[in-house]
Each structure stands twice: as structure tokens, then as C-alpha cells.
Motif scaffolding. Structure first.
Motif, mmCIF file in Angstrom:
data_model
loop_
_atom_site.group_PDB
_atom_site.id
_atom_site.type_symbol
_atom_site.label_atom_id
_atom_site.label_comp_id
_atom_site.label_asym_id
_atom_site.label_seq_id
_atom_site.Cartn_x
_atom_site.Cartn_y
_atom_site.Cartn_z
ATOM 1 N N PRO A 32 -33.669 -111.649 16.073
ATOM 2 C CA PRO A 32 -33.496 -111.113 17.423
ATOM 3 C C PRO A 32 -32.925 -112.112 18.409
ATOM 4 O O PRO A 32 -32.296 -111.730 19.396
ATOM 5 C CB PRO A 32 -34.924 -110.693 17.818
ATOM 6 N N GLN A 36 -27.469 -110.238 15.797
ATOM 7 C CA GLN A 36 -27.907 -108.858 15.663
ATOM 8 C C GLN A 36 -26.716 -108.030 15.191
ATOM 9 O O GLN A 36 -25.584 -108.260 15.629
ATOM 10 C CB GLN A 36 -28.410 -108.305 16.995
ATOM 11 N N ASP A 51 -28.773 -99.205 15.692
ATOM 12 C CA ASP A 51 -28.378 -99.994 16.858
ATOM 13 C C ASP A 51 -28.567 -101.485 16.617
ATOM 14 O O ASP A 51 -29.157 -101.906 15.610
ATOM 15 C CB ASP A 51 -29.188 -99.567 18.083
ATOM 16 N N LEU A 52 -28.112 -102.284 17.569
ATOM 17 C CA LEU A 52 -28.205 -103.734 17.459
ATOM 18 C C LEU A 52 -29.652 -104.208 17.282
ATOM 19 O O LEU A 52 -29.914 -105.165 16.553
ATOM 20 C CB LEU A 52 -27.603 -104.395 18.708
ATOM 21 N N ASN A 53 -30.574 -103.559 17.964
ATOM 22 C CA ASN A 53 -31.963 -104.013 17.915
ATOM 23 C C ASN A 53 -32.839 -103.217 16.953
ATOM 24 O O ASN A 53 -34.060 -103.314 16.992
ATOM 25 C CB ASN A 53 -32.585 -103.969 19.316
ATOM 26 N N SER A 54 -32.212 -102.422 16.067
ATOM 27 C CA SER A 54 -33.009 -101.594 15.155
ATOM 28 C C SER A 54 -33.660 -102.417 14.048
ATOM 29 O O SER A 54 -34.818 -102.174 13.685
ATOM 30 C CB SER A 54 -32.128 -100.503 14.521
ATOM 31 N N LYS A 56 -34.598 -106.277 12.618
ATOM 32 C CA LYS A 56 -34.781 -107.647 13.090
ATOM 33 C C LYS A 56 -34.820 -108.661 11.961
ATOM 34 O O LYS A 56 -34.914 -109.859 12.215
ATOM 35 C CB LYS A 56 -36.060 -107.736 13.923
ATOM 36 N N VAL A 93 -29.883 -100.724 23.923
ATOM 37 C CA VAL A 93 -29.885 -100.677 22.455
ATOM 38 C C VAL A 93 -29.761 -102.077 21.845
ATOM 39 O O VAL A 93 -29.452 -102.213 20.674
ATOM 40 C CB VAL A 93 -28.771 -99.750 21.911
ATOM 41 N N GLY A 94 -29.987 -103.117 22.675
ATOM 42 C CA GLY A 94 -30.066 -104.464 22.122
ATOM 43 C C GLY A 94 -29.010 -105.443 22.551
ATOM 44 O O GLY A 94 -29.053 -106.607 22.147
ATOM 45 N N ARG A 96 -27.403 -108.316 24.406
ATOM 46 C CA ARG A 96 -27.934 -109.414 25.207
ATOM 47 C C ARG A 96 -26.830 -109.972 26.085
ATOM 48 O O ARG A 96 -25.706 -110.180 25.637
ATOM 49 C CB ARG A 96 -28.492 -110.509 24.301
#
Length: 545
Positions: A32, A36, A51-54, A56, A93-94, A96
């Protein structure tokens, strides 16, 4: 990752694409706080696989790749590019703020729709695009239009899917050394792309290894900060401060920078001294730059057409804006509150930024909520904000004495004693009033006085537990046909029992008296030992060691 899943790709070749994605993931550190990866598959319509943060971890991401099922359908790459711009590269959705943003397109054929506008929109918002073209029927000019930068670094063409594996390491290396953001400086552990601890990429003497290193506070000044803020695409510096060495993991420090202010990059500045392993002050540089947002065409920096910079400066589409969003924009500009907001016609019909208002209302900076509008608009936003007032000063005094914290953000008075809380402000405009607000765990109180000589004094005859809480001074004044206000920093007040203080004082004095008596007794004993002893009329001195 944007993967073509159209009917022109055979089931076997789609399996090879999945194997290629697997190898890419195996070669990258998934975390994370590191890399990602999100994935969208497309054909006639795009579909977010994740998604990007789905995911880790690397293991969970590899399992997700294995579970992808081909969509089938027509190749509509333009629609897919537009989809990931508005759906995949978003904070919710992640995405940064302080990370590089990369899109990797894998396709085998010519698109059935126009790819030029959506590809340009992606690149204009700071997203770097790599393109992998497979097979003998790809439209090379079309893929060149989509790819960012040089064809040698951002476009890869293969006649068959099996050849992907031979260049896997080259593609991974290109992705990990992308140049969307500067390669030499960065701000880390901040609240946005424009704030954090400054780090500079340091090359060892043999150039075989490069590491990120912090900068000693003593080796950096305001001019250097201006160069850094400009280099990373932010506005002028707002705060330049030191961060204690103990809070920093980096073990290498850079040389002293001597920028003139005209340089485009920090490493273009003159440097002196040698690299050292410790900072003399124990602090390294912490920097906050202003967000790349401005008001242009007005009488001051807090008045004019609202513009945002994402690669280039462009105005903001005014459609849907209310005074609530206007107030948030003034706050981001550090321009106080909003005075007025109007829609202006821009007859140049230049491209504008579309602000996702739900994103902006959630507290994200304007730049994170901006994307290039799919249609040109002549309706732009004009704001008038105020930065008229200084911040009031709040203080407390008492004849019985006041205890203060080191930062003067908290104070203590004795129960039963009278105390005064004073509000003052640097002279700017005549008149006005001060409102003193108390917020405690049980209740909220407010007291108001007219400003006399730019100050007001609120007297409390006897301190009670009810007076414990956080106090804020608010200065209100009516100038230029508008009401303006400014708040002080909060002051926390505590009320202590004086009997406890007296008991402690008595105990301390008793202890000091006891120590004094013991000391006197020891001195008397010592003097008696020094008196000469007589024996048979002769004076003999007692032997001493």
C-alpha cells in the motif's frame, strides 16, 4: 493496467497476457505504501476488474490475475482510456497524491473509436501511458498517439505473445523508472504531493547505486524551497521548517544547496561542502508548498479567474459550483473566506478543467479532483476571496499567577482567583468586536466585547472548574461593505486547587529546612573533631588521614 479483451484475441493469447501480467507483478514490490496495481479489461465496454487499493499483497494480486475472464466484443480503446481517467485514477479507489501515475495499455488491434482526445486528456492530467502492441494488425500511428514520451521507452511492439517474456525485465524497468514526476526530488510523509519531508536522490561515487537522502535544515533556505516547489509542479512555498533527525529513517545527507532562484531543478543549483552522515542541528528539511491553484486577472492574488495546474494552467468549468465549493477554494488558496463567486464567459474557448465536486467536497485538493473536460466550455469561474485580516492573539493573566506551556497554547490558573483573557489584533481597520468562545466537555459559552484600541479584555472574578476548556478569540469587522472575521489559535485553560499547591509548597519548604538542619549538624560535628586534645599539659593534634 488496461487490457484488451476483445474477440480478436484468442483464448490462448489472452492466457499469455495473464502470464505476462503475472511476471510483471512478481518483479514489483506490491505494498500500500509502494506500488499499487489496478486492472481494467475492455472490449465494447470497459470493466473494472479491481481498483488500485483492492489488493495489498503480491499473493492476492496474483490470484486476482488468475481469475480474470475474457470479455469478448469490439475493440473500443478510446472509450476505455476515457473510462480509466474518470473512474480508476481517483482518491476514493486508491490514487495517492504523492505517487507517480501510470497507465499500461495492452492491445492487439486498431480501435473502433477515436483515441486521440482521451489519450491527450490522460497525459494532460499527469498520467504517463505505456503501450504494448501485439500481433501483425496493430495500428502503429494510433499507438504512437496514445503513448507518452519517446517511442523507444513507451511503445513496445511484438509479432507474437510468446515474445513478451523475453523483454519482461526491460518493460518492468521502464515502468519503475517512469518520469511522470521529477526523478531527483520528492516530498514524503506529507498530507499531499506538495508537502512533506524533502528527499533528494543521491548517487554514490561509482554511480552504481542511488538512494534517497534527506537535506539538513542548515543547508537549505527559502530560495532553494522556491526551486523545489516549482520543480514538483506546486505553487510557492508556504512553510519551511525543520524535522527532528530522530523522526527520519534516512541515514545520508546532501550537500549544502546554493540556488539562485532561476533554476528549473534543485540539482541544477550550486552545491558546496561534502556529504555528511549527520546534521549539526539534528534537523532535516520539512517543506509545504502551496497547491498549484491560483486566481488570475484580479486586483490581488485572492481575486480573479480560478485556474489549476496539471502540466499546464487551465481555468475551471463553473458548472455546478456553489458558494460552498467557492469557500473551499478560497481556503485552499489561503485567502480566508469567499466574498463573491460569479460565472464569466471566456471567449477564447480554451480547454478547461472539470472538477469532480463530490471529490472536492470530501476535502481532497482541487488538483486531485480535476480532469480535462470532454467538451470545451466558455463558462469559467471567477472568485473574490479575502485575506484582509491578521490572526488575533489570545492570552491569559492573573494576579495570583499563571502557568504556561512551552508553546503558550495552554495555561493554568488557581481556583478562586480572578483572571483575564485578552484578545488583541494588529492594527488594520478601526472598530470591530471580539467574540470569546469557550468549548468545554459539558457546555459552550460565548462572550462579546467591542474592540477598544484593537483589543478586548474579558474578566472572570473567580476561576471555577466550569471555566476549564478551550478558548478562541474571533475578531469581526465590517469593511468594504462586507463582514470579515479572523480566529486566533485555541488556548486550553486548566483550573487547579490552590490548597494542593500550598501543601506542596509547605512540603518543599519543610524538606529544605530538614536538609539545612542536617547540614548544620554535620558542620558542627566536623568542627568539634578539629579541636586539639591536651595530654599531660602538652597539646597533641589528633592524627587525620
Amino acid at each position: 493496467m488496461l487490457v484488451d479483451g476483445s474477440t480478436s484475441i484468442t483464448r490462448e493469447d489472452f492466457g499469455n497476457i495473464k502470464l505476462f501480467l503475472t511476471e510483471i507483478v512478481k518483479n514489483i514490490h506490491i505494498d500500500p505504501n509502494s506500488v499499487q496495481i489496478g486492472l481494467t479489461q475492455y472490449s465494447s465496454t470497459p470493466k473494472t476488474e479491481w481498483d488500485l487499493n483492492s489488493y495489498k499483497t503480491k499473493t492476492s494480486l496474483l490470484m486476482a490475475i488468475n481469475n480474470i475472464r475474457q470479455l469478448w466484443g469490439t475493440t473500443k480503446t478510446g472509450r476505455a482510456l476515457n473510462y480509466i481517467l474518470h473512474r480508476s485514477f481517483k482518491p476514493n479507489v486508491g490514487m495517492r497524491a504523492d505517487s507517480k501515475k501510470i497507465a499500461v495499455l495492452i492491445t492487439d488491434g486498431e480501435s473502433a473509436d477515436d483515441v486521440m482526445p482521451p489519450a491527450k486528456n490522460l497525459k494532460d492530467t499527469g498520467i504517463e501511458i505505456y503501450v504494448i502492441g501485439m500481433g501483425d494488425y496493430v495500428n502503429i500511428p494510433e499507438l504512437q498517439t496514445i503513448a507518452s514520451g519517446d517511442d523507444k521507452t513507451h511503445l513496445f511492439l511484438f509479432s507474437n505473445y510468446e515474445s513478451l517474456y523475453s523483454v519482461n525485465n526491460n518493460i518492468t524497468s521502464s515502468l519503475c523508472h517512469s518520469d511522470t514526476a521529477t526523478d531527483s526530488v520528492r516530498l514524503v510523509n506529507g498530507t499531499s504531493l506538495c508537502s512533506g519531508r524533502l528527499e533528494v536522490k543521491y548517487s554514490q561515487s561509482d554511480n552504481s547505486n542511488q538512494i534517497w537522502s534527506s537535506v539538513c535544515e542548515a543547508d537549505f533556505d527559502q530560495t532553494d524551497a522556491e526551486v523545489v516547489c516549482k520543480e514538483i509542479g506546486c505553487g510557492p512555498p508556504l512553510v519551511l521548517q525543520g524535522v527532528f533527525y530522530g523522526e527520519v529513517e534516512a541515514s545520508k545527507w546532501t550537500k549544502e544547496f546554493q540556488c539562485g532562484g532561476t533554476e528549473s531543478a534543485l540539482l541544477d543549483c550550486r552545491r558546496s561542502g561534502s556529504v555528511r552522515n549527520i546534521c549539526s542541528s539534528g534537523k532535516v528539511v520539512g517543506l509545504t508548498c502551496s497547491e498549484p491553484v491560483r486566481l488570475v486577472g484580479g486586483a490581488s492574488r485572492c481575486e480573479g479567474i480560478l485556474e489549476v495546474k496539471l502540466g499546464t494552467w487551465r481555468p475551471v468549468n463553473a458548472l455546478g459550483w456553489t458558494m460552498q465549493e467557492g469557500a473551499a477554494a478560497c481556503g485552499e488558496l489561503d485567502c480566508g473566506s469567499v466574498v463573491s463567486m460569479e460565472t464569466r464567459i471566456d471567449y477564447s474557448v480554451r480547454p478547461v478543467w472539470e472538477i469532480q465536486l463530490s471529490c472536492f467536497k470530501s476535502g481532497s485538493p482541487l488538483r486531485e479532483c480535476a480532469s480535462l473536460s470532454s467538451s470545451q466550455s466558455c463558462s469559467v469561474l471567477e472568485l473574490v476571496c479575502t485575506d484582509l485580516l491578521f490572526q488575533p492573539i489570545i492570552s491569559v493573566s492573573s494576579k495570583a499567577g499563571v502557568t504556561h506551556s512551552l508553546n503558550n497554547r495552554s495555561a493554568g490558573v488557581f481556583q478562586g482567583s480572578s483572571f483575564t483573557i485578552s484578545c488583541s489584533i494588529q492594527p488594520q481597520y478601526p472598530g470591530g468586536s471580539f467574540q470569546l468562545s469557550l468549548n468545554s466537555s459539558n457546555t459552550t459559552h460565548s462572550y462579546t466585547q467591542l474592540a477598544i484600541n484593537h483589543s478586548a479584555h474579558f474578566l472572570f472574578p473567580a476561576a471555577e472548574p466550569a471555566h476549564i476548556g478551550s478558548y478562541i478569540c474571533v475578531y469581526n469587522v465590517y469593511v468594504f461593505f462586507h463582514d470579515f472575521s479572523s480566529k486566533s489559535h485555541p488556548l486550553t485553560l486548566t483550573v487547579s486547587d490552590p490548597t494542593v499547591f500550598i501543601i506542596r509548597l509547605v512540603l518543599l519548604l519543610s524538606l529544605l529546612l530538614f536538609i539545612s538542619l542536617i547540614y548544620s549538624s554535620l558542620q558542627n560535628t566536623r568542627r568539634k573533631q578539629m579541636v586539639p586534645k591536651r595530654k599531660h599539659g602538652a597539646a597533641l593534634l589528633s592524627p587525620r588521614c
